[in-house]
Design an enzyme around this catalytic site. Structure first.
Site, mmCIF file in Angstrom:
data_model
loop_
_atom_site.group_PDB
_atom_site.id
_atom_site.type_symbol
_atom_site.label_atom_id
_atom_site.label_comp_id
_atom_site.label_asym_id
_atom_site.label_seq_id
_atom_site.Cartn_x
_atom_site.Cartn_y
_atom_site.Cartn_z
ATOM 1 C CB CYS A 230 40.384 3.632 36.439
ATOM 2 S SG CYS A 230 39.918 5.329 37.394
ATOM 3 C CG HIS B 174 37.138 1.391 35.706
ATOM 4 N ND1 HIS B 174 37.367 1.503 37.157
ATOM 5 C CD2 HIS B 174 37.166 2.569 35.355
ATOM 6 C CE1 HIS B 174 37.253 2.487 37.489
ATOM 7 N NE2 HIS B 174 37.414 3.533 36.458
ATOM 8 C CG ASN C 277 35.966 5.699 38.817
ATOM 9 O OD1 ASN C 277 36.430 4.957 39.486
ATOM 10 N ND2 ASN C 277 36.003 6.446 37.803
HETATM 11 N N1 ACO Z 1 25.837 18.169 38.662
HETATM 12 C C1 ACO Z 1 25.003 19.139 37.701
HETATM 13 N N2 ACO Z 1 25.556 19.316 36.448
HETATM 14 C C2 ACO Z 1 26.937 19.047 36.270
HETATM 15 C C3 ACO Z 1 27.716 18.384 37.200
HETATM 16 C C4 ACO Z 1 26.977 17.707 38.351
HETATM 17 N N3 ACO Z 1 27.696 17.178 39.087
HETATM 18 N N4 ACO Z 1 28.797 18.106 36.604
HETATM 19 C C5 ACO Z 1 28.695 18.635 35.439
HETATM 20 N N5 ACO Z 1 27.579 19.236 35.176
HETATM 21 C C6 ACO Z 1 26.988 20.047 34.154
HETATM 22 C C7 ACO Z 1 28.114 20.590 33.311
HETATM 23 O O1 ACO Z 1 28.677 21.829 33.895
HETATM 24 C C8 ACO Z 1 27.416 20.826 32.055
HETATM 25 O O2 ACO Z 1 26.752 22.115 32.028
HETATM 26 P P1 ACO Z 1 26.553 23.103 30.660
HETATM 27 O O3 ACO Z 1 25.891 22.431 29.660
HETATM 28 O O4 ACO Z 1 25.870 24.215 31.405
HETATM 29 O O5 ACO Z 1 28.138 23.398 30.300
HETATM 30 C C9 ACO Z 1 26.559 19.692 31.720
HETATM 31 O O6 ACO Z 1 26.437 19.370 33.171
HETATM 32 C C10 ACO Z 1 26.957 18.618 30.899
HETATM 33 O O7 ACO Z 1 28.451 18.393 31.202
HETATM 34 P P2 ACO Z 1 29.212 17.351 30.211
HETATM 35 O O8 ACO Z 1 30.395 17.237 30.840
HETATM 36 O O9 ACO Z 1 28.961 17.297 28.898
HETATM 37 O O10 ACO Z 1 28.322 16.070 30.973
HETATM 38 P P3 ACO Z 1 28.435 14.611 30.506
HETATM 39 O O11 ACO Z 1 27.209 13.727 30.001
HETATM 40 O O12 ACO Z 1 29.596 14.360 29.722
HETATM 41 O O13 ACO Z 1 28.772 13.726 31.997
HETATM 42 C C11 ACO Z 1 30.526 12.911 33.113
HETATM 43 C C12 ACO Z 1 29.945 14.023 32.673
HETATM 44 C C13 ACO Z 1 29.487 12.109 34.211
HETATM 45 C C14 ACO Z 1 31.869 13.307 33.994
HETATM 46 C C15 ACO Z 1 30.915 12.006 31.932
HETATM 47 O O14 ACO Z 1 31.372 12.838 31.057
HETATM 48 C C16 ACO Z 1 31.769 10.638 32.341
HETATM 49 O O15 ACO Z 1 31.371 9.916 33.159
HETATM 50 N N6 ACO Z 1 33.167 10.780 31.870
HETATM 51 C C17 ACO Z 1 33.934 9.784 32.126
HETATM 52 C C18 ACO Z 1 34.460 9.742 33.255
HETATM 53 C C19 ACO Z 1 35.450 8.424 33.238
HETATM 54 O O16 ACO Z 1 35.358 7.386 32.634
HETATM 55 N N7 ACO Z 1 36.546 8.332 34.021
HETATM 56 C C20 ACO Z 1 37.357 7.140 33.787
HETATM 57 C C21 ACO Z 1 38.369 7.111 34.421
HETATM 58 S S1 ACO Z 1 38.721 7.700 35.910
HETATM 59 C C22 ACO Z 1 40.218 7.431 36.378
HETATM 60 O O17 ACO Z 1 41.152 6.787 35.596
HETATM 61 C C23 ACO Z 1 40.776 8.100 37.588
#
Ligand code: ACO
Length: 323
Positions: free
Chosen positions: A114, A250, A280
């Site tokens: 990214c 980004h 993304n």
């Molecule tokens: N729908 C519903 N629930 C979901 C989903 C979904 N799509 N995805 C995860 N959950 C659930 C999880 O299973 C978890 O459930 P649990 O509490 O029962 O275990 C709960 O939601 C919370 O999960 P978290 O991972 O803690 O959620 P978070 O608030 O962190 O959001 C996310 C997840 C959106 C992926 C976030 O962490 C994020 O954006 N991370 C960064 C991604 C990023 O920046 N990537 C950058 C570079 S990408 C690249 O270089 C290719």
């Protein structure tokens, strides 16, 4: 003589097919509400069957050339930032070069996930400053839909396909208010490579693989490192953050954009966000967002703009330019 490289044109291409969140709710255990609340994403564009990264990149390149009022023959360097190349080799950049009918100069791919576009700004700026090529096409093009595990709700809801391109031109006008890339700064730390990776590749598995991510850990590192690299880049350029008109990040997650803005005490209205429309798109997201803000009249010629990105590796970087 001081040389400054300026953005002479910008263009984008998005595949026709739009996939709203609702469609994902039919495929995995998720909902429109969850995706919007946790990421800010409403929809993403998905490449058609048979449509490749070079198809997207080629169209974005044509649009950038048109915006710059230039012909393909004016270009003597093509850098394509991508982690989803058409093939393991040859480089997607050379496929685009051939489609543009360019038979001189050089073309190569750059892989920093990214952060690819930011790495591309750094490398292209350096190559132009070194005095070889005069005009470069820097393209960020991706078909991340092809490396997603469509059964993993933690990742498949986050990404989309698209391409953005800029023409970067060597200019002898180094007046302090002349357009140009003022400074760029790139970083990486391979200790974190297992937090965001693809579980396949030619050497290790002889497969393409799927994207795997520890979302929560990536989120925390992203906020910390992006804020720091923005501070460092501005300081190295001798430009106070307060003097920057627009921030083009980004587009990974709206909450990351908000957290970084809060950390740096930046007015959120100066942070360009297109994550709702594009999700993304990895190395394409920064030029896609910049193009949007130019089209809707927010970013104008002469404005001071900071670009930044964070991605797998981890890699990250920032660039300061006068548009
Ligand atoms: N729908 C519903 N629930 C979901 C989903 C979904 N799509 N995805 C995860 N959950 C659930 C999880 O299973 C978890 O459930 P649990 O509490 O029962 O275990 C709960 O939601 C919370 O999960 P978290 O991972 O803690 O959620 P978070 O608030 O962190 O959001 C996310 C997840 C959106 C992926 C976030 O962490 C994020 O954006 N991370 C960064 C991604 C990023 O920046 N990537 C950058 C570079 S990408 C690249 O270089 C290719």
């Amino acid at each position: 003589m001081i040389v400054r490289n300026a953005i002479a044109g910008i263009g984008i291409y998005l595949p026709d097919r739009v996939m709203p969140n609702m469609e994902l709710a039919d495929m995995v255990d998720t909902s429109d509400v969850w995706i919007k609340e946790r990421t800010g994403i409403s929809q993403r564009h998905i490449a058609a069957e048979g449509q490749t990264t070079s198809d997207l990149g080629y169209r974005a390149a044509l649009a950038a050339l048109d915006d710059a009022g230039l012909e393909p023959s004016d270009i003597d360097l093509i850098v394509c930032a991508t982690s989803t190349p058409d093939l393991t080799f040859p480089a997607t950049a050379t496929i685009i070069q051939e489609r543009l009918g360019i038979h001189h100069g050089a073309a190569f791919d750059l892989q920093a996930v990214c952060s690819g576009f930011l790495y591309g700004v750094n490398v292209t700026d350096a190559l132009l400053k070194a005095g070889g090529p005069k005009r470069a096409l820097l393209i960020g093009a991706e078909t991340f839909s092809r490396i997603l595990d469509w059964e993993d709700r933690g990742t498949c809801v986050l990404f989309g396909d698209g391409a953005g391109a800029v023409v970067i031109e060597r200019s002898d006008d180094a007046e302090s208010d002349a357009p140009g890339i003022l400074h760029s700064y790139i970083r990486s730390d391979g200790r974190y490579r297992d937090m965001l990776y693809v579980d396949g590749g030619p050497s290790q598995t002889q497969t393409v693989g799927h994207l795997r991510m520890q979302g929560n850990a990536v989120f925390k590192h992203a906020v910390t490192e992006i804020a720091q690299v923005m501070r460092d880049c501005a300081e190295q350029a001798g430009v106070p953050i307060e003097d920057i008109d627009w921030f083009v990040p980004h587009q990974a997650n709206q909450r990351i954009l908000q957290a970084v803005a809060k950390k740096l005490k930046i007015d959120p209205d100066t942070v360009i966000s297109t994550v709702a429309m594009h999700a993304n798109t990895s190395s394409a997201s920064v030029p896609l967002a910049m193009h949007q803000a130019i089209q809707d009249g927010r970013i104008e010629r002469g404005d001071m703009v900071m670009l930044e990105a964070f991605g797998g590796g981890f890699t990250w970087g920032a660039a300061l330019l006068r548009y």
